[in-house]
Design an enzyme around this catalytic site. Structure first.
Site, PDB file in Angstrom:
ATOM      1  CD  GLU A   1      77.075  -3.161  51.978  1.00  0.00           C
ATOM      2  OE1 GLU A   1      76.481  -3.452  53.021  1.00  0.00           O
ATOM      3  OE2 GLU A   1      76.819  -2.119  51.338  1.00  0.00           O
TER       4      GLU A   1
ATOM      5  CG  ASP B   1      82.209   2.706  54.094  1.00  0.00           C
ATOM      6  OD1 ASP B   1      81.532   2.465  53.079  1.00  0.00           O
ATOM      7  OD2 ASP B   1      82.105   2.076  55.159  1.00  0.00           O
TER       8      ASP B   1
ATOM      9  CG  ASP C   1      81.305  15.046  70.667  1.00  0.00           C
ATOM     10  OD1 ASP C   1      81.748  13.885  70.880  1.00  0.00           O
ATOM     11  OD2 ASP C   1      81.284  15.554  69.531  1.00  0.00           O
TER      12      ASP C   1
ATOM     13  CG  ASP D   1      83.804  11.451  72.656  1.00  0.00           C
ATOM     14  OD1 ASP D   1      84.353  12.254  71.877  1.00  0.00           O
ATOM     15  OD2 ASP D   1      83.018  11.803  73.568  1.00  0.00           O
TER      16      ASP D   1
ATOM     17  CG  ASP E   1      77.267   1.858  51.349  1.00  0.00           C
ATOM     18  OD1 ASP E   1      77.322   1.191  52.387  1.00  0.00           O
ATOM     19  OD2 ASP E   1      76.220   2.449  50.969  1.00  0.00           O
TER      20      ASP E   1
ATOM     21  CG  HIS F   1      78.268  -0.576  59.876  1.00  0.00           C
ATOM     22  ND1 HIS F   1      79.038  -1.253  58.938  1.00  0.00           N
ATOM     23  CD2 HIS F   1      77.430   0.205  59.161  1.00  0.00           C
ATOM     24  CE1 HIS F   1      78.684  -0.881  57.736  1.00  0.00           C
ATOM     25  NE2 HIS F   1      77.706   0.009  57.828  1.00  0.00           N
ATOM     26  CG  ASP F   2      74.982  -2.378  57.815  1.00  0.00           C
ATOM     27  OD1 ASP F   2      74.789  -1.302  58.424  1.00  0.00           O
ATOM     28  OD2 ASP F   2      75.408  -2.436  56.647  1.00  0.00           O
TER      29      ASP F   2
ATOM     30  CG  ASP G   1      86.484  12.111  68.422  1.00  0.00           C
ATOM     31  OD1 ASP G   1      87.442  11.357  68.694  1.00  0.00           O
ATOM     32  OD2 ASP G   1      85.958  12.875  69.255  1.00  0.00           O
TER      33      ASP G   1
HETATM   34  O1  ISL Z   1      71.633  -3.722  57.061  1.00  0.00           O
HETATM   35  C1  ISL Z   1      71.016  -4.193  56.151  1.00  0.00           C
HETATM   36  C2  ISL Z   1      70.429  -5.470  56.352  1.00  0.00           C
HETATM   37  O2  ISL Z   1      69.147  -5.225  56.825  1.00  0.00           O
HETATM   38  C3  ISL Z   1      70.814  -3.561  54.861  1.00  0.00           C
HETATM   39  O3  ISL Z   1      69.585  -3.034  54.693  1.00  0.00           O
HETATM   40  C4  ISL Z   1      71.893  -2.548  54.653  1.00  0.00           C
HETATM   41  O4  ISL Z   1      71.383  -1.300  54.673  1.00  0.00           O
HETATM   42  C5  ISL Z   1      72.538  -2.892  53.378  1.00  0.00           C
HETATM   43  O5  ISL Z   1      73.270  -4.009  53.694  1.00  0.00           O
HETATM   44  C6  ISL Z   1      73.431  -1.829  52.824  1.00  0.00           C
HETATM   45  O6  ISL Z   1      74.329  -1.356  53.769  1.00  0.00           O
HETATM   46  C7  ISL Z   1      75.126  -0.258  53.467  1.00  0.00           C
HETATM   47  O7  ISL Z   1      74.420   0.806  52.860  1.00  0.00           O
HETATM   48  C8  ISL Z   1      73.443   1.475  53.640  1.00  0.00           C
HETATM   49  C9  ISL Z   1      73.942   1.820  55.043  1.00  0.00           C
HETATM   50  O8  ISL Z   1      72.847   2.180  55.846  1.00  0.00           O
HETATM   51  C10 ISL Z   1      74.672   0.665  55.682  1.00  0.00           C
HETATM   52  O9  ISL Z   1      75.153   1.029  56.946  1.00  0.00           O
HETATM   53  C11 ISL Z   1      75.752   0.254  54.745  1.00  0.00           C
HETATM   54  O10 ISL Z   1      76.598  -0.719  55.266  1.00  0.00           O
HETATM   55  C12 ISL Z   1      73.090   2.725  52.903  1.00  0.00           C
HETATM   56  O11 ISL Z   1      74.234   3.461  52.627  1.00  0.00           O
END
Ligand code: ISL
Length: 572
Positions: free
Chosen positions: A275, A104, A31, A27, A212, A347-348, A35
Site C-alpha cells: 500500500e 495485513d 459482542d 460477529d 500497510d 476500508h479507508d 471476528d
Molecule cells: O485513508 C486515508 C485517506 O485519507 C489515509 O489517510 C490512510 O490512512 C492511508 O491511506 C494509510 O492507510 C493505512 O494505514 C493507516 C490505517 O489507518 C489505514 O486503515 C490503512 O489502510 C495507518 O496504519
C-alpha cells in the site's frame, strides 16, 4: 498500448482478491464486533463469489486505537477477534477450498503499547531507544512549547506528527495517531525483528502480505539524524511531510532486503502488495519490476484523490476525463514491466456506488454493476471490498457521535478549532469518512442485518432491509450475481487477465471505453458512467455486429447505451 504477457504469467494475474475488514464482517459471539468465528462461518459467500484470495485486515493483538492498525503483539490474535487457533483454522479452511490468505502487515509503526515501544520509551539510554524516532525539541526551545516540535510535519490523522514524552523531554514521531509511533527502519535490529515475524507467519501457512503504508518506512534523514521541515500547508500551522517520508531514499533497498530475508522457499505461492500513498507510476514500475524483487503490485492513490479539492475532506465532483487520464497512464506505465492492482473501495474509502456511481434507487444497481465491470476489465488484479459485491452504499450518519474513526474524529476537532463551520465539516465527513466503508456487512433483512445478535459497534445501514446478500444470492440480476460473472470471466478468458489495454474516447465526459487484445482476440469494453443515454452506434461504430460477452442490462437496442449500461463485446 501494452505488451502481452506470456502464458506462464504469475497466478495472481488471473486472481481476484476479496478484502475482509473483520470488525465489520460477521460477529459470531454477540459482542457486536466481527471476528474470526464470523469469517469462518461465512466462507461459503466467498466460494460462491469465486474469489481466489482473502486479504484479512489486521486481527493482531491491539488496543484498537485505529481498529487494529496499531499492533501491540504481531504474533497473537486480539481476543476481540478470536484466537490463533481460529486463524490456523481459517488458513486450513481456505486452503481446502483452493483459496489463499493474505495478511495485513503493519510495520511502519507499532502501537505505543507494543513492548518494543514501552522499552524504547523507558529511558533515553534504553537499548531500544533507537528503534523509534526520538528527537529533542527544536534548538533553543523548551519541551512542550508551541512550535518546539522537531519538525513542522502534519500527521495523516491531524495535528503534529510529534508527541512529547514528559519524562524524557523528547518527542517521538507518529505519522498517524499518537498511539502509532513510527518504527526506525534505519536500525537493522528493527528490520530483522520484522523479517523474523514475517517468516513466522509464512511458516504458519499464510500466502502473502498486504503491506500497510510500506512506502513510508524510509525517512529522508541526514547523516547527523537531521529531519527537515516540509512546505507549509495553506490554512494550517503545519508543513507537508511528503518529501521526507514518501518513497524515501532507502525504500527500494529495504524491500529488496526483505525479499532476500523472508520469501526464500515460499516465493511462487505468495502475493505481495504494497500500500503506497503518494506513489508515482514511475516509482511503481520500479517497485513491481519482477527483476528487482520488491513487491508484486502496489495500491496507488491517484484515482481516489481526483475528487479532492486540495484535501480529502474538501471534496469536489470527479471528472470522468481525469479518471481516464489517470487509469490510462497507470495501464500504459505498467504495461511492459510491473503490474496494476485495481480497486474502488477498501476500508479507508467511501463506498464506490455513492462516490463514483449513483446510489439513488433508480440507478444504484446499474451504477454498481457498471463500476464493477469497468474495474474488473482493466489489466491488473482486482480487489473487491466486503459489501462492494452487494452494492453497499455510504452510511446515513447524522451526528458526530455516529462516527467512530480516529481520522474523522481528529479531523473534526482540528477543523472546528481552526474556525471551520461545524455543519460543513460534518457534511464533508458524511461524504468522505472511512466509516462509510465500515458499517456491518448486510447479510440479510433482519434487524442487525444478520451481522450480530448483539449491539453492533457501528450502526448498521438501514437500507439493509432491501440491500443484502440473502436477497441477492439467487437473483441473476443482482449486483452479487454480476460480480460472480466478472470473477468467472477473468478466470476463463486469458484476454481479460493478460490482454493489452488501449483507451478509446479519452475526451468523452461520460462514456468510458477501451479494448483488451491478445492472440488475435479483441474485447471492447463500453461503460456509460452517467444517467444519460448515448448512441453507441455514433460513438463506437465498431461495436455494431460484435458479440455480447457480458453486460449489466438486457440489451433491447444494441445501438443505444442506456444510463449506467456496461457491455463487454467480442469484436469479430
Ligand atoms: O485513508 C486515508 C485517506 O485519507 C489515509 O489517510 C490512510 O490512512 C492511508 O491511506 C494509510 O492507510 C493505512 O494505514 C493507516 C490505517 O489507518 C489505514 O486503515 C490503512 O489502510 C495507518 O496504519
Amino acid at each position: 498500448m501494452t505488451a502481452e504477457q506470456p502464458d506462464d504469467a504469475p497466478w495472481w494475474t488471473r486472481a481476484v482478491v476479496y478484502q475482509v475488514y473483520p470488525r465489520s464482517f460477521m460477529d459470531s459471539d454477540g459482542d457486536g464486533v466481527g471476528d474470526l468465528g464470523g469469517v469462518l462461518r461465512r466462507l461459503d459467500h466467498l466460494t460462491d463469489l469465486g474469489v481466489d484470495v482473502l486479504w484479512l485486515s489486521p486481527v493482531y493483538r491491539s488496543p484498537q486505537a485505529d481498529n487494529g492498525y496499531d499492533i501491540s503483539d504481531y504474533t497473537d490474535v486480539d481476543p476481540a477477534f478470536g484466537t490463533l487457533a481460529q486463524l490456523d483454522e481459517l488458513i486450513a479452511a481456505l486452503h481446502e477450498r483452493g483459496m489463499k490468505l493474505v495478511m495485513d502487515l503493519v510495520v511502519n509503526h507499532t502501537s505505543d503499547e507494543h513492548p518494543w515501544f514501552a522499552e524504547s520509551r523507558s529511558a533515553p539510554d534504553s537499548p531500544k531507544r533507537d528503534w523509534y524516532w526520538w528527537r529533542p525539541p527544536r534548538a533553543g526551545m523548551a519541551p512542550g512549547q508551541p512550535g518546539a516540535e522537531p519538525t513542522n510535519w502534519h500527521s495523516f490523522f491531524s495535528g503534529s506528527t510529534w508527541e512529547l514524552d514528559e519524562a524524557s523531554g523528547e518527542y517521538y514521531l507518529h505519522l498517524f495517531d499518537r498511539k502509532q509511533p513510527d518504527l526506525n527502519w534505519e536500525n537493522p535490529q528493527v528490520r530483522h525483528a520484522v523479517y523474523e515475524m514475517m517468516r513466522w507467519w509464512l511458516d504458519r501457512g499464510v500466502d502473502g502480505f498486504r503491506m500497510d503504508v510500506i512506502n513510508l518506512i524510509s525517512k529522508d534523514v541526514g547523516p547527523g539524524g537531521e529531519l527537515h521541515d516540509g512546505p507549509p500547508i495553506p490554512g494550517l500551522p503545519y508543513g507537508d511531510a511528503t518529501s521526507s517520508v514518501v518513497c524515501g531514499p532507502r525504500i527500494h533497498e529495504f524491500l529488496q532486503e526483505m525479499h532476500r530475508e523472508v520469501y526464500a522457499g515460499h516465493r511462487d505461492r505468495l502475493l505481495l502488495v504494497g500500500e503506497m500513498p503518494g506513489v508515482t507510476v514511475e516509482e511503481a514500475r520500479l517497485f513491481t519490476d519482477p527483476a528487482r524483487e520488491e513487491v508484486d503490485m502496489v495500491f496507488q492513490f491517484e484515482h481516489v484523490q481526483l475528487d479532492y479539492d486540495g484535501s480529502k475532506f474538501s471534496p469536489r465532483p470527479l471528472r470522468l476525463t481525469d479518471l481516464k487520464a489517470s487509469f490510462g497512464r497507470w495501464q500504459a506505465g505498467l504495461a511492459d514491466v510491473g503490474w496494476n492492482s485495481l480497486y474502488w473501495d477498501n476500508h479507508d474509502q467511501p463506498r464506490a456506488v455513492s462516490r463514483f456511481g449513483d446510489d439513488s434507487p433508480r440507478h444504484r444497481r446499474d451504477s454498481a454493476t457498471c463500476l464493477a465491470t469497468l474495474l474488473h476489465l482493466h489489466r491488473g488484479t482486482p480487489y473487491v471490498y466486503q459489501g462492494e459485491e452487494l452494492g453497499m452504499a455510504n452510511a446515513p450518519f447524522e451526528h458526530l457521535d455516529d462516527f467512530r474513526d480516529v481520522e474523522s474524529l481528529n479531523h473534526y476537532a482540528q477543523a472546528v478549532a481552526h474556525g471551520e463551520e461545524p455543519g460543513a465539516v460534518l457534511g464533508a465527513l458524511r461524504r468522505m469518512s472511512r466509516d462509510n466503508a465500515r458499517t456491518p456487512v448486510q447479510w440479510d433483512a433482519s434487524p442487525d442485518a444478520g451481522f450480530t445478535t448483539g449491539t453492533p459497534w457501528i450502526a448498521v445501514n438501514p437500507d439493509h432491509a432491501e440491500w443484502n446478500a440473502e436477497a441477492q444470492r439467487e437473483d441473476p440480476r443482482s449486483v452479487l450475481a454480476h460480480h460472480r460473472r466478472l470473477v468467472a470471466l477473468r478466470h476463463e478468458d486469458p484476454v481479460v487477465a493478460l490482454g493489452d489495454f488501449t483507451m478509446l474516447l479519452p475526451e468523452h465526459e461520460s462514456v468510458y471505453a477501451f479494448t483488451r487484445s491478445r492472440g488475435g482476440v479483441t474485447l471492447l469494453v463500453v461503460c456509460n458512467v452517467s444517467g444519460h443515454e448515448y448512441r453507441l452506434a455514433e460513438l463506437l461504430p465498431e461495436a455494431g455486429g460484435a458479440d455480447l460477452v457480458l453486460g449489466n442490462l438486457d440489451v433491447d437496442d444494441p445501438a443505444v447505451l442506456r444510463p449506467w449500461e456496461a457491455r463487454v463485446l467480442r469484436l469479430p
